[in-house]
Design a protein around this motif. Sequence first.
Motif, PDB file in Angstrom:
ATOM      1  N   ASN A   1      23.678  19.542 -39.290  1.00 46.07           N
ATOM      2  CA  ASN A   1      23.898  18.508 -38.212  1.00 46.07           C
ATOM      3  C   ASN A   1      25.582  18.363 -38.216  1.00 46.07           C
ATOM      4  O   ASN A   1      26.290  18.508 -37.258  1.00 46.07           O
ATOM      5  N   LYS A   2      26.286  18.173 -39.367  1.00 43.10           N
ATOM      6  CA  LYS A   2      27.677  17.739 -39.598  1.00 43.10           C
ATOM      7  C   LYS A   2      28.473  19.032 -39.198  1.00 43.10           C
ATOM      8  O   LYS A   2      29.457  19.168 -38.571  1.00 43.10           O
ATOM      9  N   GLU A   3      28.097  20.181 -39.718  1.00 43.92           N
ATOM     10  CA  GLU A   3      28.596  21.412 -39.752  1.00 43.92           C
ATOM     11  C   GLU A   3      28.407  21.798 -38.032  1.00 43.92           C
ATOM     12  O   GLU A   3      29.556  22.146 -37.400  1.00 43.92           O
ATOM     13  N   GLN A   4      27.289  21.621 -37.307  1.00 46.54           N
ATOM     14  CA  GLN A   4      27.224  21.781 -36.039  1.00 46.54           C
ATOM     15  C   GLN A   4      28.042  21.024 -35.179  1.00 46.54           C
ATOM     16  O   GLN A   4      28.850  21.720 -34.196  1.00 46.54           O
ATOM     17  N   VAL A   5      28.306  19.797 -35.521  1.00 46.22           N
ATOM     18  CA  VAL A   5      29.103  18.757 -34.661  1.00 46.22           C
ATOM     19  C   VAL A   5      30.583  19.101 -34.785  1.00 46.22           C
ATOM     20  O   VAL A   5      31.248  19.296 -33.990  1.00 46.22           O
ATOM     21  N   THR A   6      30.946  19.546 -36.212  1.00 43.01           N
ATOM     22  CA  THR A   6      32.226  19.872 -36.368  1.00 43.01           C
ATOM     23  C   THR A   6      32.564  21.055 -35.644  1.00 43.01           C
ATOM     24  O   THR A   6      33.765  21.398 -35.043  1.00 43.01           O
ATOM     25  N   GLU A   7      31.969  22.278 -35.660  1.00 43.14           N
ATOM     26  CA  GLU A   7      31.961  23.568 -34.952  1.00 43.14           C
ATOM     27  C   GLU A   7      32.097  23.278 -33.560  1.00 43.14           C
ATOM     28  O   GLU A   7      32.906  23.683 -32.906  1.00 43.14           O
ATOM     29  N   PHE A   8      31.298  22.300 -33.065  1.00 41.56           N
ATOM     30  CA  PHE A   8      31.427  22.008 -31.613  1.00 41.56           C
ATOM     31  C   PHE A   8      32.635  21.418 -31.074  1.00 41.56           C
ATOM     32  O   PHE A   8      33.185  21.779 -30.340  1.00 41.56           O
ATOM     33  N   LEU A   9      33.249  20.395 -31.879  1.00 43.28           N
ATOM     34  CA  LEU A   9      34.440  19.740 -31.799  1.00 43.28           C
ATOM     35  C   LEU A   9      35.533  20.748 -32.008  1.00 43.28           C
ATOM     36  O   LEU A   9      36.690  20.557 -31.144  1.00 43.28           O
TER      37      LEU A   9
END
Length: 117
Positions: free
Chosen positions: A5-13
């Motif tokens: 989830n952190k990776e997805q959020v980081t990628e999204f940002l």
Amino acid sequence: MEIKNKEQVTEFLELMNRGNYFTKLKQENKIEKSFVVPIKVSCYNELNIMISDLLKASILILTSDTENLSNCTTNTNINALTLLEIALQLLPEEEMELLDDLHKIHLQSDATLLNKV
């Protein structure tokens, strides 16, 4: 799962920061979190026509005689209150004050001309 989830959020940002997204709303006041949406018009006459059209559409929607409106218009949820709020926000208040001042000057000049005759 949390790492994914952190990776997805980081990628999204990162995606958000690379692109030029969310440019339509301009923040007006950071405290109240209100935004401004700029509308381009070519002149005051065009602005007046836009306001007039919004008011006419609202009148049509609010009238009980909706038989003349097409099925498409009567079946969609058109919020007349929203149209009226937009029209109200578009009214050029300061410019109307200027027109009042110019009108007073015009009346004074007419009175001066009449006194000379």
